[in-house]
Structures are given as C-alpha cells and as structure tokens.
Scaffold this motif. Sequence first.
Motif, PDB file in Angstrom:
ATOM      1  N   ASN A 463       0.341  -1.369  -0.003  1.00  0.00           N
ATOM      2  CA  ASN A 463       0.041  -0.264  -0.082  1.00  0.00           C
ATOM      3  C   ASN A 463       0.859   0.903  -0.071  1.00  0.00           C
ATOM      4  OD1 ASN A 463      -2.605  -0.914  -0.113  1.00  0.00           O
ATOM      5  ND2 ASN A 463      -2.247  -1.609   2.060  1.00  0.00           N
ATOM      6  N   HIS A 464       2.368   1.324   0.315  1.00  0.00           N
ATOM      7  CA  HIS A 464       3.282   2.477   0.754  1.00  0.00           C
ATOM      8  C   HIS A 464       4.389   2.485  -0.067  1.00  0.00           C
ATOM      9  CE1 HIS A 464      -0.396   3.900   3.722  1.00  0.00           C
ATOM     10  NE2 HIS A 464      -0.196   2.474   4.106  1.00  0.00           N
ATOM     11  N   VAL A 465       5.035   1.458  -0.112  1.00  0.00           N
ATOM     12  CA  VAL A 465       5.798   2.147  -0.797  1.00  0.00           C
ATOM     13  C   VAL A 465       6.088   1.865  -2.043  1.00  0.00           C
ATOM     14  CG1 VAL A 465       8.405   0.428  -1.160  1.00  0.00           C
ATOM     15  CG2 VAL A 465       7.652   0.051   1.133  1.00  0.00           C
ATOM     16  N   PRO A 466       6.681   2.761  -3.152  1.00  0.00           N
ATOM     17  CA  PRO A 466       6.031   2.788  -4.084  1.00  0.00           C
ATOM     18  C   PRO A 466       7.553   2.339  -4.943  1.00  0.00           C
ATOM     19  CG  PRO A 466       7.993   5.048  -3.471  1.00  0.00           C
ATOM     20  CD  PRO A 466       6.741   4.071  -1.948  1.00  0.00           C
ATOM     21  N   GLU A 467       7.488   2.066  -6.390  1.00  0.00           N
ATOM     22  CA  GLU A 467       9.452   1.542  -7.273  1.00  0.00           C
ATOM     23  C   GLU A 467       9.320   3.196  -7.159  1.00  0.00           C
ATOM     24  OE1 GLU A 467      11.521  -0.538  -8.018  1.00  0.00           O
ATOM     25  OE2 GLU A 467       9.824  -2.212  -7.831  1.00  0.00           O
ATOM     26  N   THR A 468      10.772   2.670  -7.158  1.00  0.00           N
ATOM     27  CA  THR A 468      11.718   3.254  -7.292  1.00  0.00           C
ATOM     28  C   THR A 468      12.843   3.827  -8.267  1.00  0.00           C
ATOM     29  OG1 THR A 468      13.539   2.700  -5.489  1.00  0.00           O
ATOM     30  CG2 THR A 468      12.359   4.443  -5.262  1.00  0.00           C
ATOM     31  N   LYS A 469      12.403   1.521  -9.184  1.00  0.00           N
ATOM     32  CA  LYS A 469      13.595   1.615 -10.061  1.00  0.00           C
ATOM     33  C   LYS A 469      13.793   2.582 -11.584  1.00  0.00           C
ATOM     34  CE  LYS A 469      12.077  -1.647 -13.463  1.00  0.00           C
ATOM     35  NZ  LYS A 469      11.570  -2.379 -13.736  1.00  0.00           N
ATOM     36  N   ASN A 470      14.711   2.970 -11.566  1.00  0.00           N
ATOM     37  CA  ASN A 470      15.165   3.524 -13.114  1.00  0.00           C
ATOM     38  C   ASN A 470      14.558   4.845 -12.564  1.00  0.00           C
ATOM     39  OD1 ASN A 470      16.499   1.611 -14.271  1.00  0.00           O
ATOM     40  ND2 ASN A 470      15.072   0.865 -15.050  1.00  0.00           N
ATOM     41  N   LYS A 471      14.279   5.145 -11.943  1.00  0.00           N
ATOM     42  CA  LYS A 471      13.639   7.106 -11.366  1.00  0.00           C
ATOM     43  C   LYS A 471      14.504   7.396 -10.996  1.00  0.00           C
ATOM     44  CE  LYS A 471       8.671   5.699 -10.679  1.00  0.00           C
ATOM     45  NZ  LYS A 471       8.969   4.761 -11.406  1.00  0.00           N
ATOM     46  N   THR A 472      15.033   9.399 -11.791  1.00  0.00           N
ATOM     47  CA  THR A 472      15.762  10.007 -10.400  1.00  0.00           C
ATOM     48  C   THR A 472      14.964  10.535  -9.691  1.00  0.00           C
ATOM     49  OG1 THR A 472      14.833  12.124 -11.516  1.00  0.00           O
ATOM     50  CG2 THR A 472      16.627  10.744 -13.163  1.00  0.00           C
ATOM     51  N   ILE A 473      15.780  11.001  -8.672  1.00  0.00           N
ATOM     52  CA  ILE A 473      15.607  11.791  -7.160  1.00  0.00           C
ATOM     53  C   ILE A 473      13.964  12.579  -7.390  1.00  0.00           C
ATOM     54  CG2 ILE A 473      17.150  12.683  -7.449  1.00  0.00           C
ATOM     55  CD1 ILE A 473      15.895  11.397  -4.588  1.00  0.00           C
ATOM     56  N   GLU A 474      14.528  13.588  -8.318  1.00  0.00           N
ATOM     57  CA  GLU A 474      13.562  14.348  -9.058  1.00  0.00           C
ATOM     58  C   GLU A 474      11.793  14.215  -9.002  1.00  0.00           C
ATOM     59  OE1 GLU A 474      13.716  18.513  -9.191  1.00  0.00           O
ATOM     60  OE2 GLU A 474      15.260  17.526  -7.218  1.00  0.00           O
ATOM     61  N   GLU A 475      11.991  12.267  -9.853  1.00  0.00           N
ATOM     62  CA  GLU A 475      10.529  11.466  -9.913  1.00  0.00           C
ATOM     63  C   GLU A 475      10.299  11.065  -8.646  1.00  0.00           C
ATOM     64  OE1 GLU A 475      11.415  10.776 -14.928  1.00  0.00           O
ATOM     65  OE2 GLU A 475      12.754   9.569 -12.783  1.00  0.00           O
ATOM     66  N   ILE A 476      11.037  10.774  -8.155  1.00  0.00           N
ATOM     67  CA  ILE A 476      10.965  10.390  -6.871  1.00  0.00           C
ATOM     68  C   ILE A 476      10.300  10.714  -5.923  1.00  0.00           C
ATOM     69  CG2 ILE A 476      12.352   8.802  -4.593  1.00  0.00           C
ATOM     70  CD1 ILE A 476      13.967   7.439  -6.719  1.00  0.00           C
ATOM     71  N   SER A 477      11.075  12.596  -6.117  1.00  0.00           N
ATOM     72  CA  SER A 477      10.592  13.287  -4.872  1.00  0.00           C
ATOM     73  C   SER A 477       9.011  13.787  -5.116  1.00  0.00           C
ATOM     74  CB  SER A 477      11.708  14.963  -4.484  1.00  0.00           C
ATOM     75  OG  SER A 477      12.942  13.821  -3.713  1.00  0.00           O
ATOM     76  N   ALA A 478       8.676  14.152  -6.303  1.00  0.00           N
ATOM     77  CA  ALA A 478       7.726  14.269  -6.555  1.00  0.00           C
ATOM     78  C   ALA A 478       6.296  12.896  -5.897  1.00  0.00           C
ATOM     79  CB  ALA A 478       7.643  14.687  -8.841  1.00  0.00           C
ATOM     80  N   MET A 479       6.412  11.435  -6.496  1.00  0.00           N
ATOM     81  CA  MET A 479       5.972  11.099  -5.724  1.00  0.00           C
ATOM     82  C   MET A 479       5.503  10.995  -4.558  1.00  0.00           C
ATOM     83  SD  MET A 479       7.479   7.392  -6.718  1.00  0.00           S
ATOM     84  CE  MET A 479       8.041   6.820  -8.335  1.00  0.00           C
ATOM     85  N   PHE A 480       5.831  11.608  -3.788  1.00  0.00           N
ATOM     86  CA  PHE A 480       5.685  12.428  -2.662  1.00  0.00           C
ATOM     87  C   PHE A 480       5.067  13.991  -1.696  1.00  0.00           C
ATOM     88  CE2 PHE A 480       8.977   9.109  -1.700  1.00  0.00           C
ATOM     89  CZ  PHE A 480       8.010   8.090  -1.395  1.00  0.00           C
ATOM     90  N   LYS A 481       5.189  14.709  -2.959  1.00  0.00           N
ATOM     91  CA  LYS A 481       4.467  15.872  -2.960  1.00  0.00           C
ATOM     92  C   LYS A 481       3.076  15.697  -3.140  1.00  0.00           C
ATOM     93  CE  LYS A 481       9.080  18.864  -4.708  1.00  0.00           C
ATOM     94  NZ  LYS A 481       9.041  19.538  -6.193  1.00  0.00           N
ATOM     95  N   PRO A 482       2.476  16.817  -1.672  1.00  0.00           N
ATOM     96  CA  PRO A 482       1.275  16.923  -1.810  1.00  0.00           C
ATOM     97  C   PRO A 482       0.767  17.357  -3.242  1.00  0.00           C
ATOM     98  CG  PRO A 482       1.944  18.136   0.038  1.00  0.00           C
ATOM     99  CD  PRO A 482       3.839  17.972  -0.717  1.00  0.00           C
ATOM    100  N   PRO A 483      -0.416  16.722  -3.384  1.00  0.00           N
ATOM    101  CA  PRO A 483      -0.917  18.286  -4.748  1.00  0.00           C
ATOM    102  C   PRO A 483      -1.348  19.210  -4.796  1.00  0.00           C
ATOM    103  CG  PRO A 483      -2.351  15.993  -3.802  1.00  0.00           C
ATOM    104  CD  PRO A 483      -1.662  16.352  -2.417  1.00  0.00           C
TER     105      PRO A 483
END
Length: 489
Positions: A463-483
Amino acid sequence: MSCPESREPERKAPGLNARLVFAICAAAIGSGFQHGYNIGVVNAPGKLIQQWINVTDYARSDYAEVPTEASITWIWSVAVSVYCIGGMIGGSLTGFFAEKFGRKGGLIVNNIFAMIGAILEGFAYSARSYEMLIAGRIFIGINCGLNAGLAPMYLSEISPVNLRGAVGTVYQLVLTISILISQILGMENIMGTEVLWPYLLAFTAVPILYQVPALMLCPESPKYILITKGRVKDAEKVLNWLRGTLDVKDEMTDMSAEFESQKATAGTGLREMWTDPSLKSPLIIAVMMQLAQQLSGINAVMFFSTAIFEDAGLSTITSQYATLGMGVMNVLMTFVSMVLIEKAGRKTLQLVGLSGMLFVVILLTVFLAIKDMAPWIPYISIVLVIAFVVAFATGPGSIPWFLVTELFNQSARPLATSISVTVNWTANFFVGIGFLPLAQLLGPYVFVIFAVLLIVFICFTVNHVPETKNKTIEEISAMFKPPSDLPSL
C-alpha cells in the motif's frame, strides 16, 4: 524520429567500467566485510570465550571465589549485545560524518573505530581483560553502524540510475560473504581454538589494509561535491572519471536540477522530517523497511537452526557444515537478487521475499510443534530453515540498506539515513535481548509473532512503498509532494 531513438540506448544505460567497479569494491568490500564478519565471528568460539572469562574472573579473586554460571553468562551477553549498541551510536552519527567528511571521507575516517576495536579485541586475551573485549565490540559496532549508512549512500551516489539498485545490493552481498567467512574461519579445525580465537577477532583489521588505500584512489561522491559543496566543475570531472567518458551531460543536468531545487529550500532538520509531508512519508517507509528486515524473524530462525539440525540427528561437526550450507545459500540468493533487482524492481523483490518468509515461517511453526511425531519431520525443518534464508536474501536482506538513499534528496539523505540505520540497529538489539526469553516461554510458537509482523510489513509494502527503479531523485521526490505543491499542467 530516428535520431532520438538511435541516441536513447546510450543515454539511459551507462554501463560498468573498470574505474566504477574499483570504486564500488573499495567502498563495499571493506565496509560490508566488517559488518557481516563481526555479526558471525563470536558464534563459533563462544564457549571458548566464556571459559576464558571464567578463568580470568577466577584468577582475579586469587582463586578464592569460583565465578557463578550466571555471572559468566551475563558478561558474555554484554560482550555480544554491545555490538548492537555500538551500531546504534554509529548509525546516529551517519549524517554528521556524511556531511562533515563526505561519503568517501567518512568511510576512510571510520576505519579508526575498526582499528581500535581490532586492537582491543586482539589483545584482550593476553591482557586478561574481558573489559577490553567488551570495549572492542563497542568500537567495532560503531564502525559497522557508520558503514551501514555511509557505504550504501556512497554506492548510490556514484552509480548511474539504471544500475543503482544492483550496485546498492553489493553491500549486502559482501555482508553475507563475510558472515560465511567468519563461520568457516571459526570452525574447530581452523581458528575456533583456545589459542587462535583472539586472532580470529583481530582479523577484522585486515579489511582496513585494503579499504583505506583503495578509497584514497577513488573520488568523492559527485553529488556531494556538486550539491553539498557547490563545485560544478569538480563534480563533472568526477563523473568523467567514474563513467570513463566525457559525455556526462544528462547526469549533470539531473544533478544540477536537484542542486537548484535544494537551493530553493531551507536546510533539513528533525523538525522538517516530521512536519514536511514530502519528507515524513518517505521517512516512515525507510523506517518500516528497516523494521521489516530485523523483525522478520531472520535472527530467530538463525538461532533455532542449530537446535533444528541437532534434532534431526546431525552431529556437532555436521551441524556446523549444515550452517555453512545455509550461509552459502544466503550468498547465492543475494547475488541472484543483485542480478534481478533492476529487472524485477525493489517493491516486487521485497514482496516476494516477505511473502516467502511468511509462508515458510507458518510451516516451520507447524513442523517444529510436531517434530517428535515422526523421525523424518526434523529434516523437513532443515529444508524450511534454508528456504527462509533464501526468501530473506531475495529482497528484505539488501533492499532496506539502499532504498533510503533513493527516497531522499541530497539535503535530507544524511539525516534520513542516520534515522533509518539507527532504527535497524535498535530493532536488532531488542530482538537479540528479547527473543530468548520469548522462545523459552512460547517454544516453537514464538514464530507466530513473526508471522503476524510479516503480514503487517507485506500490507504496508503493498500500500505504501513506491517503485524507485530507473527513477531520478526528482521523479521520486514528486511522488511524495502534496497535490497542491505539484506544478499545474
């Protein structure tokens, strides 16, 4: 249309080269070896060390008072458990070392703790001081706690995105190999003797002789140089060295974007970690992943393995070889995980590992409870113990160490790593302290506790762990930003 397609493979898939491999080995071999070797090194000669503690204590009383078994057991328990306390201290210092000395610099300085620990442990026997042994375990624990944070951080930051997971797994691979080495060297017919066990403990100084000069030939993390120190040209030179090419424009663009993003934000402290939703969510994930590793039951199964092998009718020496076989499987499956992680992904392997451990632990509970009903049942338990180790090595053994470095940007990464690694060592300590009393109280049903915890960790991962494979830090950080923080389209 054809031109961009012809350039794409070169852009998205920088590969390994001799310099990058050298830097990976320099960081991982010395660090992972210390961590794994000092987990397993005290197990085989444990009885010999307790006998030495007994003789030492007796001599101190001028042979007037025979030490009690309880006092010897207490001293030995302290000597074993302070390793985790040292790990907690080292883990909590990771952020400070990473920022003060750099990732590479922190690893080099950290060898001071390993050398002090090796000297204290190696000379404890001749000095007739079990206090030196205990102090040595604390210092080597500090070293290993720092290694567990600094090495995966350095490995992650020197790796291209498409190899980040595989390179991050190298630390756990070396850790499992070093556990196996400690088991082999600790056997009675090698170094597990009354005369040689001090040298067995002092052997932990050997990796220092390799890591320090090797790391001095390697560059600092390019992300640390650019984002923390602000030296753009130096960071580009380091990337040229690591990639073996002058064409590092894409990676420099990604790092520069992270650099600009960091300049626009304030520094990251504990308060921000718990109040900023974009930091709090990944921190909870990192902590839960570390708890999943330590509370999965792996240490409990390792503890029960000797009793399971003996129940199956194996002799002491045969049980030792069976334990070595378990160590070999741990190494092989960690290597398989390293190969698969960039194909299957982090989340998939974590779920496969946790689900496999849950299935095995349920069966193990049943077969341990009915082990006396038939002579063949203990042999099934042996298979299940090995299967549990295989499932652990598939994902939960390696992924938590480097996932934290993928979830956070440069400013938050050191502090987040400190917190998650400290949680790992703290959980390890409490499992070590609390498992034996629980096992004595519940017997084989102690594994029901781990089954429940595994269900919790599986649900959390789904339910909570995202897939980080082949993603840059900017892309990963965007997953956790409020809408509300996301840019409008």
